[in-house]
Design an enzyme around this catalytic site. Structure first.
Site, mmCIF file in Angstrom:
data_model
loop_
_atom_site.group_PDB
_atom_site.id
_atom_site.type_symbol
_atom_site.label_atom_id
_atom_site.label_comp_id
_atom_site.label_asym_id
_atom_site.label_seq_id
_atom_site.Cartn_x
_atom_site.Cartn_y
_atom_site.Cartn_z
ATOM 1 N N ARG A 118 15.715 20.174 -17.758
ATOM 2 C CA ARG A 118 15.917 21.230 -16.766
ATOM 3 C C ARG A 118 17.119 20.876 -15.904
ATOM 4 O O ARG A 118 17.090 19.886 -15.155
ATOM 5 C CB ARG A 118 14.676 21.400 -15.892
ATOM 6 C CG ARG A 118 13.583 22.256 -16.519
ATOM 7 C CD ARG A 118 12.390 22.410 -15.596
ATOM 8 N NE ARG A 118 11.639 21.169 -15.466
ATOM 9 C CZ ARG A 118 11.563 20.453 -14.362
ATOM 10 N NH1 ARG A 118 12.183 20.838 -13.266
ATOM 11 N NH2 ARG A 118 10.877 19.338 -14.337
ATOM 12 N N CYS B 80 13.475 6.163 -7.237
ATOM 13 C CA CYS B 80 13.606 5.222 -8.360
ATOM 14 C C CYS B 80 14.884 5.342 -9.194
ATOM 15 O O CYS B 80 15.538 4.335 -9.453
ATOM 16 C CB CYS B 80 12.407 5.364 -9.273
ATOM 17 S SG CYS B 80 10.869 4.879 -8.486
ATOM 18 N N PHE B 81 15.213 6.545 -9.646
ATOM 19 C CA PHE B 81 16.276 6.653 -10.653
ATOM 20 C C PHE B 81 17.582 6.000 -10.194
ATOM 21 O O PHE B 81 18.163 5.173 -10.894
ATOM 22 C CB PHE B 81 16.520 8.115 -11.014
ATOM 23 C CG PHE B 81 15.496 8.704 -11.958
ATOM 24 C CD1 PHE B 81 14.512 7.914 -12.522
ATOM 25 C CD2 PHE B 81 15.525 10.053 -12.281
ATOM 26 C CE1 PHE B 81 13.569 8.445 -13.391
ATOM 27 C CE2 PHE B 81 14.591 10.599 -13.152
ATOM 28 C CZ PHE B 81 13.614 9.795 -13.697
ATOM 29 N N LYS C 83 11.179 -1.157 -18.101
ATOM 30 C CA LYS C 83 11.006 -0.236 -16.966
ATOM 31 C C LYS C 83 12.361 0.307 -16.498
ATOM 32 O O LYS C 83 12.529 1.511 -16.290
ATOM 33 C CB LYS C 83 10.298 -0.965 -15.821
ATOM 34 C CG LYS C 83 10.230 -0.204 -14.513
ATOM 35 C CD LYS C 83 9.404 1.060 -14.615
ATOM 36 C CE LYS C 83 9.663 1.987 -13.447
ATOM 37 N NZ LYS C 83 8.916 3.219 -13.480
ATOM 38 N N LEU C 84 13.330 -0.577 -16.353
ATOM 39 C CA LEU C 84 14.659 -0.128 -15.914
ATOM 40 C C LEU C 84 15.278 0.799 -16.949
ATOM 41 O O LEU C 84 15.926 1.794 -16.612
ATOM 42 C CB LEU C 84 15.572 -1.340 -15.681
ATOM 43 C CG LEU C 84 15.223 -2.256 -14.510
ATOM 44 C CD1 LEU C 84 16.186 -3.433 -14.446
ATOM 45 C CD2 LEU C 84 15.256 -1.488 -13.192
ATOM 46 N N ALA D 217 0.843 -1.208 0.000
ATOM 47 C CA ALA D 217 0.000 0.000 0.000
ATOM 48 C C ALA D 217 0.870 1.247 0.000
ATOM 49 O O ALA D 217 0.668 2.168 0.788
ATOM 50 C CB ALA D 217 -0.923 -0.019 1.213
ATOM 51 N N SER E 100 5.866 -4.074 -9.079
ATOM 52 C CA SER E 100 7.141 -3.501 -8.630
ATOM 53 C C SER E 100 8.121 -3.460 -9.794
ATOM 54 O O SER E 100 8.011 -4.231 -10.749
ATOM 55 C CB SER E 100 7.759 -4.382 -7.538
ATOM 56 O OG SER E 100 6.925 -4.487 -6.428
#
Ligand SMILES: NC(=O)c1ccc[n+]([C@@H]2O[C@H](COP(=O)([O-])OP(=O)(O)OC[C@H]3O[C@@H](n4cnc5c(N)ncnc54)[C@H](O)[C@@H]3O)[C@@H](O)[C@H]2O)c1
Ligand SMILES: O=c1ccn([C@@H]2O[C@H](COP(=O)(O)OP(=O)(O)O[C@H]3O[C@H](CO)[C@@H](O)[C@H](O)[C@H]3O)[C@@H](O)[C@H]2O)c(=O)[nH]1
Length: 626
Positions: free
Chosen positions: A351, A360-361, A304-305, A74, A215
């Site tokens: 930017r 995440c990154f 995704k990666l 959650a 995930s």
């Protein structure tokens, strides 16, 4: 790899909660799947399934309609994703489960555990239901269908084992941080939570349940799950799908309502494709079928990666150029604008700033590099690791510039940090560059570090500052230390020697922020199009109350304790337009001379600020020679 023992180990490893704040917990040991030593015995049953051959019409398997979904986790992904799926599919029962009792209590209350513009309205509709029809009174035409009277179909619970067997599909949306101990530490993905949940799903799910990887996981995770199934439930049929999430913090609702694409990876079998089709059926209730891309499962996991790594790579690229700009007199904003007009390059993610933050990154780049390294592709791994190296360099360069301009001593000085979250409009502070900058400044023994963030809960910031380990105690002013979190921007800036803009809230700009029809960003257009926040605002305040009663918060709710709800102190939240911009003239009047402003997000008009007697040093601009 002994699958039975790894599943059992994971059960015993999950006692501590490593999920909610750190993305690089220091207890994590469980490593990435699928990257076996060549001598390992590998169960390839996931790939052995017979692929559908062209023309084999009899191999077609009809897709099933999904009527109940269990989302495990959650968090920032599980909660909003479940809320939108439930909102757009009133006839699908969606239950979100989590082992964190406190989090679940907050999802069941007025103050949700995460702040995202528009989310609370969506949750209210799906979780609490609507009484009667509010078709005429309270909705714009395009949302009428969703806002007719409806029963609750979104539930939050801690009963994981009870939810799984009652679901047609189980989404695994738990945290997958970087391993911080053992093999691959600092790089491999820590699969402890994911593996534990996969084991629990396999233990409790009914035969034929669809297991969905939500995930972000290493490429070939589906094989790890398949091996567990082969051992724990031999002869039974479970389809494993990869369905990564691409939402970004601060725009989660809009990203989920209007995704660029949905990727569903499956086994190349009739059963796999049928399962993918079933999941596509859930999304197609609000997303055009042309945007739903089905792929093989490995491509989906890897995509995704790669998406995150390439977005971050762009940021490190432009940030590296900002260093050249500072040394040459070129302006990085002008360079970005110039190259962004090339349609092959595009305008997004150019930017320059103090570097990317967020949960995440950094971890996804590390994971990609680890995968490459495990495959013997050292140059590839090195290439991607440089993206993170450049990101840290950029942040440290900024902190060093601040210290250098303040004569390399902060001992008697007050520094004010504007913005703490890793980006605007979110309560998510994971991997926020602000915290690392504060650590560097603390080394200089400043008189005071003041922090102001228009969106984050003060108590949350204070807890994170208090938890800074290497600096011992006290750190917070309440404990006798020098760091103080303010709820008022002018009090935060008063008497400061330097103000640092760390997060690019529009409120911090010194030029008017307006949204003309021509200059609207895509996300702004989306926000004004269809958010329930927009469509529902009038009826909520009107005498007709369409919602069922909203549950109260529990006694330990931090929002109730601090008296501020995420976003409430920031009237611009969700609209991209600040109602009240900071009055820099007032701030200038109360700063100590010489007055310094370090713009870490390139949002300040330097000539305008100079008129107020403030010296500006901005990322990607030459500034004053020191
Ligand atoms: N945060 C984002 O913006 C984002 C976007 C796209 C993808 N992702 C990916 O989605 C995944 C989840 O990220 P998040 O930010 O939502 O994480 P999070 O830490 O906010 O939430 C994870 C939740 O999983 C729960 N959990 C962990 N182990 C559990 C177990 N054994 N049983 C039940 N619940 C358990 C935790 O208590 C926590 O509430 C990660 O793989 C992440 O990389 C995140
Ligand atoms: O031009 C830009 C754009 C972003 N950033 C910074 O980059 C970081 C990440 O921003 P963003 O990508 O907007 O937010 P996230 O929530 O980290 O979302 C990323 O990470 C998610 C988790 O995997 C993915 O789902 C999203 O698609 C991906 O954009 C933030 O610190 C931003 O300040 C910049 O410095 N310059």
């Amino acid at each position: 790899m002994s699958l039975s023992s790894s599943a059992a180990d994971s059960e015993t490893n999950v006692s501590g909660d490593i999920s909610t704040v750190p993305t690089t917990p220091d207890r994590s040991q469980s490593g990435s799947p699928g990257l076996h030593d060549s001598n390992d015995e590998v169960d390839n049953s996931f790939e052995k399934a017979s692929p559908l051959k062209n023309g084999d019409a009899e191999y077609r398997v009809p897709s099933r309609t999904i009527r109940s979904i269990c989302v495990v986790g959650a968090g920032y992904v599980g909660g909003p994703t479940a809320a939108i799926v439930a909102y757009k599919n009133p006839h699908v029962r969606v239950t979100v489960v989590d082992r964190d009792d406190r989090r679940i209590r907050r999802w069941n209350s007025r103050h949700l555990p995460i702040y995202e513009p528009g989310l609370s309205e969506i949750v209210r509709i799906s979780r609490d239901g609507l009484q009667g029809s509010c078709e005429k009174d309270c909705v714009e035409a395009h949302d009428t269908a969703e806002l007719k009277a409806r029963s609750p179909n979104l539930f939050f619970s801690t009963d994981v084992s009870q939810c799984i067997p009652n679901s047609d599909a189980v989404f695994i949306a738990v945290n997958t941080p970087t391993k911080m101990r053992g093999t691959g530490k600092g790089s491999a993905t820590d699969m402890t939570s994911f593996e534990a949940v996969a084991a629990e799903v396999i233990r409790h799910a009914q035969n034929n349940t669809i297991i969905v990887e939500k995930s972000t996981v290493p490429c070939r995770t589906a094989q790890m799950i398949q091996e567990m199934i082969t051992i724990q439930r031999p002869g039974e049929d479970f389809e494993i799908l990869s369905n990564p999430e691409f939402l970004a913090a601060g725009t989660a609702v809009q990203d989920l309502l209007h995704p660029d694409r949905i990727i569903i990876g499956s086994a190349p079998t009739p059963e796999g494709r049928a399962a993918a089709e079933s999941l596509a059926g859930v999304y197609s209730s609000w997303i055009d079928r042309s945007r739903i891309l089905t792929t093989n499962v490995w491509s989906s996991e890897l995509a995704k990666l790669v998406a995150n790594s390439m977005l971050a790579q762009r940021l490190s690229s432009i940030n590296s150029i900002s260093a050249i700009c500072e040394a040459t007199g070129a302006e990085v904003n002008e360079v970005s604008a110039a190259i962004g007009m090339d349609t092959r390059l595009g305008k997004s993610f150019l930017r320059a700033g103090i570097g990317f933050g967020g949960s995440c990154f950094k971890k996804d780049i590390a994971s990609l590099a680890y995968i490459a390294e495990s495959l013997g592709l050292d140059e590839v791994a090195h290439y991607w690791r440089q993206v993170n190296v450049m990101n840290e360099y950029q942040r440290d360069r900024f902190a060093a510039r601040v210290i250098r301009h303040l004569n390399s001593t902060l001992v008697t000085k007050k520094i004010c940090i504007l913005g703490y979250a890793f980006k605007p409009n979110t309560s998510d502070t994971r991997e926020a560059p602000a915290l690392e900058i504060i650590k560097t400044l603390l080394d200089e023994n400043p008189h005071e570090i003041a922090i102001f963030d228009p969106c984050c809960n003060r108590l949350v910031i204070e807890n994170e500052i208090r938890a800074l380990q290497p600096y011992g105690s006290p750190i917070l002013s309440d404990d006798g230390g020098c760091v103080k979190v303010y709820s008022n921007v002018y009090e935060a800036c008063a008497d400061s020697n330097a103000v640092l803009i760390v997060t690019d809230f529009p409120e911090f700009r010194n030029t008017p922020v307006t949204v003309s029809p021509d200059s609207k960003t895509q996300s702004t257009q989306r926000l004004q199009e269809a958010t329930p926040a927009n469509t529902l605002s009038p009826p909520v305040t009107a005498s007709y109350e369409p919602f069922n009663a909203e549950p109260d918060c529990s006694a330990d709710c931090p929002d109730c304790q601090s008296g501020i709800t995420y976003g409430e102190s920031n009237p611009s939240v969700g609209k991209d337009v600040p109602k009240e911009q900071v009055n820099w003239k007032k701030i200038a009047g109360e700063m100590r001379s010489p007055k310094w402003l370090f713009d870490g997000r390139c949002i300040i008009n330097i000539p305008e600020m100079t008129k107020l007697g403030i010296r500006v040093e901005s990322i990607g601009s030459a500034g004053l020679a020191v």
